[in-house]
Write an enzyme that holds these catalytic residues in place. Structure first.
Site, PDB file in Angstrom:
ATOM      1  N   LYS A 178       3.174 -42.809  -7.575  1.00  0.00           N
ATOM      2  CA  LYS A 178       4.565 -43.236  -7.280  1.00  0.00           C
ATOM      3  C   LYS A 178       4.733 -43.264  -5.763  1.00  0.00           C
ATOM      4  CE  LYS A 178       8.376 -41.298  -6.289  1.00  0.00           C
ATOM      5  NZ  LYS A 178       8.879 -42.302  -5.313  1.00  0.00           N
ATOM      6  N   GLU A 256       1.138 -31.392   1.194  1.00  0.00           N
ATOM      7  CA  GLU A 256       1.015 -31.509   2.659  1.00  0.00           C
ATOM      8  C   GLU A 256       2.384 -31.915   3.181  1.00  0.00           C
ATOM      9  OE1 GLU A 256      -1.464 -30.479   4.402  1.00  0.00           O
ATOM     10  OE2 GLU A 256      -2.703 -30.081   2.643  1.00  0.00           O
ATOM     11  N   CYS A 290       3.847 -37.120  10.880  1.00  0.00           N
ATOM     12  CA  CYS A 290       3.888 -35.670  10.637  1.00  0.00           C
ATOM     13  C   CYS A 290       3.171 -34.941  11.771  1.00  0.00           C
ATOM     14  CB  CYS A 290       3.232 -35.348   9.308  1.00  0.00           C
ATOM     15  SG  CYS A 290       1.572 -36.004   9.174  1.00  0.00           S
ATOM     16  N   GLU A 391      12.205 -30.043  12.039  1.00  0.00           N
ATOM     17  CA  GLU A 391      11.490 -31.314  12.124  1.00  0.00           C
ATOM     18  C   GLU A 391      12.516 -32.460  12.219  1.00  0.00           C
ATOM     19  OE1 GLU A 391       9.447 -33.015   8.669  1.00  0.00           O
ATOM     20  OE2 GLU A 391       7.731 -33.381   9.964  1.00  0.00           O
TER      21      GLU A 391
HETATM   22  P1  NAP Z   1      10.021 -36.904   1.003  1.00  0.00           P
HETATM   23  O1  NAP Z   1      11.434 -37.300   0.974  1.00  0.00           O
HETATM   24  O2  NAP Z   1       9.689 -35.484   0.704  1.00  0.00           O
HETATM   25  O3  NAP Z   1       9.286 -37.869  -0.062  1.00  0.00           O
HETATM   26  C1  NAP Z   1       7.885 -37.904  -0.247  1.00  0.00           C
HETATM   27  C2  NAP Z   1       7.582 -38.502  -1.614  1.00  0.00           C
HETATM   28  O4  NAP Z   1       8.023 -37.610  -2.631  1.00  0.00           O
HETATM   29  C3  NAP Z   1       8.304 -39.821  -1.893  1.00  0.00           C
HETATM   30  O5  NAP Z   1       7.518 -40.609  -2.742  1.00  0.00           O
HETATM   31  C4  NAP Z   1       9.554 -39.371  -2.599  1.00  0.00           C
HETATM   32  O6  NAP Z   1      10.140 -40.381  -3.386  1.00  0.00           O
HETATM   33  C5  NAP Z   1       9.006 -38.255  -3.442  1.00  0.00           C
HETATM   34  N1  NAP Z   1       9.994 -37.250  -3.804  1.00  0.00           N
HETATM   35  C6  NAP Z   1      11.160 -36.961  -3.200  1.00  0.00           C
HETATM   36  N2  NAP Z   1      11.769 -35.961  -3.846  1.00  0.00           N
HETATM   37  C7  NAP Z   1      10.969 -35.610  -4.868  1.00  0.00           C
HETATM   38  C8  NAP Z   1      11.057 -34.647  -5.913  1.00  0.00           C
HETATM   39  N3  NAP Z   1      12.092 -33.825  -6.029  1.00  0.00           N
HETATM   40  N4  NAP Z   1      10.055 -34.565  -6.804  1.00  0.00           N
HETATM   41  C9  NAP Z   1       8.995 -35.378  -6.709  1.00  0.00           C
HETATM   42  N5  NAP Z   1       8.864 -36.309  -5.751  1.00  0.00           N
HETATM   43  C10 NAP Z   1       9.838 -36.423  -4.840  1.00  0.00           C
HETATM   44  O7  NAP Z   1       9.337 -37.262   2.386  1.00  0.00           O
HETATM   45  P2  NAP Z   1       9.448 -38.606   3.236  1.00  0.00           P
HETATM   46  O8  NAP Z   1      10.787 -38.690   3.873  1.00  0.00           O
HETATM   47  O9  NAP Z   1       8.973 -39.746   2.409  1.00  0.00           O
HETATM   48  O10 NAP Z   1       8.337 -38.372   4.368  1.00  0.00           O
HETATM   49  C11 NAP Z   1       8.567 -37.676   5.554  1.00  0.00           C
HETATM   50  C12 NAP Z   1       8.023 -36.260   5.444  1.00  0.00           C
HETATM   51  O11 NAP Z   1       6.651 -36.304   5.101  1.00  0.00           O
HETATM   52  C13 NAP Z   1       8.094 -35.519   6.774  1.00  0.00           C
HETATM   53  O12 NAP Z   1       8.495 -34.187   6.541  1.00  0.00           O
HETATM   54  C14 NAP Z   1       6.643 -35.555   7.273  1.00  0.00           C
HETATM   55  O13 NAP Z   1       6.280 -34.526   8.143  1.00  0.00           O
HETATM   56  C15 NAP Z   1       5.904 -35.460   5.980  1.00  0.00           C
HETATM   57  N6  NAP Z   1       4.534 -35.939   6.123  1.00  0.00           N
HETATM   58  C16 NAP Z   1       3.520 -35.028   6.090  1.00  0.00           C
HETATM   59  C17 NAP Z   1       2.212 -35.438   6.250  1.00  0.00           C
HETATM   60  C18 NAP Z   1       1.071 -34.467   6.182  1.00  0.00           C
HETATM   61  O14 NAP Z   1      -0.055 -34.888   5.959  1.00  0.00           O
HETATM   62  N7  NAP Z   1       1.320 -33.184   6.362  1.00  0.00           N
HETATM   63  C19 NAP Z   1       1.930 -36.800   6.457  1.00  0.00           C
HETATM   64  C20 NAP Z   1       2.991 -37.705   6.501  1.00  0.00           C
HETATM   65  C21 NAP Z   1       4.290 -37.264   6.326  1.00  0.00           C
HETATM   66  P3  NAP Z   1      11.351 -41.276  -2.810  1.00  0.00           P
HETATM   67  O15 NAP Z   1      10.816 -41.983  -1.618  1.00  0.00           O
HETATM   68  O16 NAP Z   1      11.690 -42.162  -3.926  1.00  0.00           O
HETATM   69  O17 NAP Z   1      12.453 -40.324  -2.447  1.00  0.00           O
END
Ligand code: NAP
Length: 490
Positions: A178, A256, A290, A391
């Site tokens: 997804k 992650e 990130c 962040e």
């Molecule tokens: P996010 O809101 O946590 O979403 C990540 C993924 O999880 C999306 O596909 C999202 O779907 C889904 N999701 C959201 N809520 C969920 C839930 N309750 N249960 C299951 N899945 C859920 O993060 P983002 O805004 O896309 O990305 C930014 C974040 O990612 C930042 O904190 C960044 O630091 C982190 N990041 C970390 C790394 C690493 O390798 N450490 C790399 C890149 C990014 P939807 O989009 O449909 O909400």
């Protein structure tokens, strides 16, 4: 450029399908919000359940397919990605906003990852062990886990899915993927290529829809044998708890998450190099990595000179539509990201930090149609301020000043995150001291905090990761396989 609106369908059991819910949402370009790039299905739990049933049905045959044969399909996918690099890069820029050059780097990385894990097919090795009896053979073999639930963020929307799906598939697992709702089109582009490469029906399943709506099913479905998630700490922590509270099977979970990455500019730094590295780490990819540098921690002896040079360089960054030649920084990826950046800028001002660059939105032809924001720098930031702890995930940099390397390391470690860090120094002892004491998963010396190589293990510590398994490199195979020990006497 004329934008063709696309209808994106789910891929379940090898068939492109409409969601049973019949709902859609629109994918909007962040550089021009008058452009809709596609109508995306808002799938529901029934679609997710169907995808997991398909992945579960297809598992036994895929697991039994010789690894070398599985690897050949990954090589084919790599070639197809390579052949489609320019089209995919433009789509990535249109949908996420990063510059075309950054997009080309990311799509190239996706192709490299499939090539790398195609090669890993020939290295899925076990071990032999000395036996305690004659006429005996003790050995271990690697086996796939089963069905992997893959959840990915919008900021590297083709590279991150690739670095989860490629090792999962080559190890013999099946996948339900997804993508992030802000970037489903580029994910769809990847899945179409994998489908075209000839992976058998049901081995890779793809369902779009909001995490809020279908996230719980992606986590708790009875067929899930492992979860690989990259995203925010809040969503990750929720997934961890939710699965823990529903232990139908005790499964592997890899999370992650976020970062608050520091670059330390030592008194022995080459300042020109430091300015170039910090500019790229903080404002490249619009600060939406990130691994981006969001804190620069500078020795007091060089602080004034460094700040002046950094502000001068960052002020010259060309902000605009990432498809335009010469643009160095694209827009925030969405309205919510832009609002978050602006909110933190207000917080920084209210906390008493000194705004030395940006803090506002650029003006100019066509810029009002996108989520553009200027590179922003605060100086005189205290380590306990919110802008130094939370962040932000945008082009907002906090500068902190310290008296010596010990204090720099202490301040660098003083957040709940631990993803990447960097030190800029010409002194070997400072570099080694920092590398040893920095509490992160990846340390760089005289390099940007951003930028990962596919052959190197990657992952964070503290709130950045579950830190049980690494991603990327040969180490990814550890997550996607389990070892069975065999005792054989004859
Ligand atoms: P996010 O809101 O946590 O979403 C990540 C993924 O999880 C999306 O596909 C999202 O779907 C889904 N999701 C959201 N809520 C969920 C839930 N309750 N249960 C299951 N899945 C859920 O993060 P983002 O805004 O896309 O990305 C930014 C974040 O990612 C930042 O904190 C960044 O630091 C982190 N990041 C970390 C790394 C690493 O390798 N450490 C790399 C890149 C990014 P939807 O989009 O449909 O909400």
């Amino acid at each position: 450029m004329q934008v063709q609106e696309q209808a994106v369908r789910n891929l379940i059991g090898g068939v492109w399908k409409d969601s049973s819910a019949g709902e859609i949402f629109y994918d909007i370009s962040p550089a021009d919000t008058t452009k809709s790039l596609g109508a995306i299905q808002q799938s529901d739990n029934a679609d997710i359940r169907e995808a997991f049933e398909s992945a579960s049905r297809s598992f036994a045959e895929w697991a039994d397919t010789p690894p070398i044969e599985r690897g050949k399909l990954l090589f084919k996918a790599a070639e197809m990605l390579q052949g489609d690099l320019e089209r995919l890069s433009r789509l990535l820029t249109l949908e996420e906003g990063k510059t075309l050059q950054e997009s080309r780097g990311e799509v190239q990385r996706a192709a490299d990852i499939f090539r790398f894990y195609g090669g890993q097919a020939a290295r899925l090795k076990g071990d032999t062990f000395p036996a305690s009896a004659s006429r005996s053979l003790f050995y271990s073999v690697r086996e796939p886990l089963g069905v992997v639930s893959v959840l990915t963020p919008w900021n590297f929307p083709i590279a991150i899915p690739s670095w989860k799906i490629a090792p999962a598939l080559v190890c013999g697992n099946t996948v339900v993927f997804k993508p992030a709702s802000k970037t489903p089109l580029i994910a769809y582009g990847l899945v179409r290529i994998l489908h075209g490469a000839g992976f058998p029906a049901g081995v890779l399943n793809f369902v779009t829809g909001s995490g809020e709506k279908v996230g719980d099913e992606m986590v708790t479905n009875e067929h899930v044998d492992a979860i690989s998630f990259t995203g925010s700490y809040d969503a990750g922590a929720r997934i961890y708890k939710l699965r823990g509270d529903n232990p139908k099977k005790m499964i592997r979970i890899q999370l992650e998450m976020g970062g608050k990455n520091p670059t330390v500019v030592d008194e022995h730094a080459d300042l020109a190099k430091a300015v170039q590295l910090v500019t790229q780490s903080a404002f490249g990819l619009t600060g939406q990595a990130c691994t981006a540098t969001s804190r620069v921690i500078v020795h007091e002896k060089v602080a004034t000179e460094f700040r002046a040079k950094l502000v001068e360089r960052a002020a010259r960054l060309n902000v605009g539509d990432g498809l335009e030649p010469g643009v160095e920084m694209g827009p925030a990826a969405s309205e919510s990201e832009l609002k978050k950046d602006l909110k933190f800028i207000e917080i920084g001002k209210n906390e008493g930090a000194k705004l030395v660059l940006g803090g506002n939105r650029p003006e100019g032809e066509n810029l009002e149609r996108g989520y553009f924001i200027n590179p922003t720098i605060f100086s005189d930031v205290g380590s306990d301020m919110e802008i130094a702890q939370k962040e932000i995930f945008g082009p907002v940099l906090s500068m902190l000043t310290v008296k010596n390397l010990d204090e720099a390391i202490e301040v660098a470690n003083e957040t709940e995150y631990g993803l990447t860090s960097a030190v800029v120094t010409e002194k070997l002892a400072s570099a080694l001291e920092f590398a040893q004491r920095s509490k992160v998963g990846v340390v760089k010396v005289n390099r940007t905090t951003t930028g990962l190589e596919f052959q190197m293990p990657f992952g964070g510590v503290k709130h950045s990761s579950t830190d049980s398994f690494k991603e990327l490199g040969e180490e990814a195979v550890e997550f996607y396989t389990k070892k069975k020990a065999v005792y054989l006497s004859y």
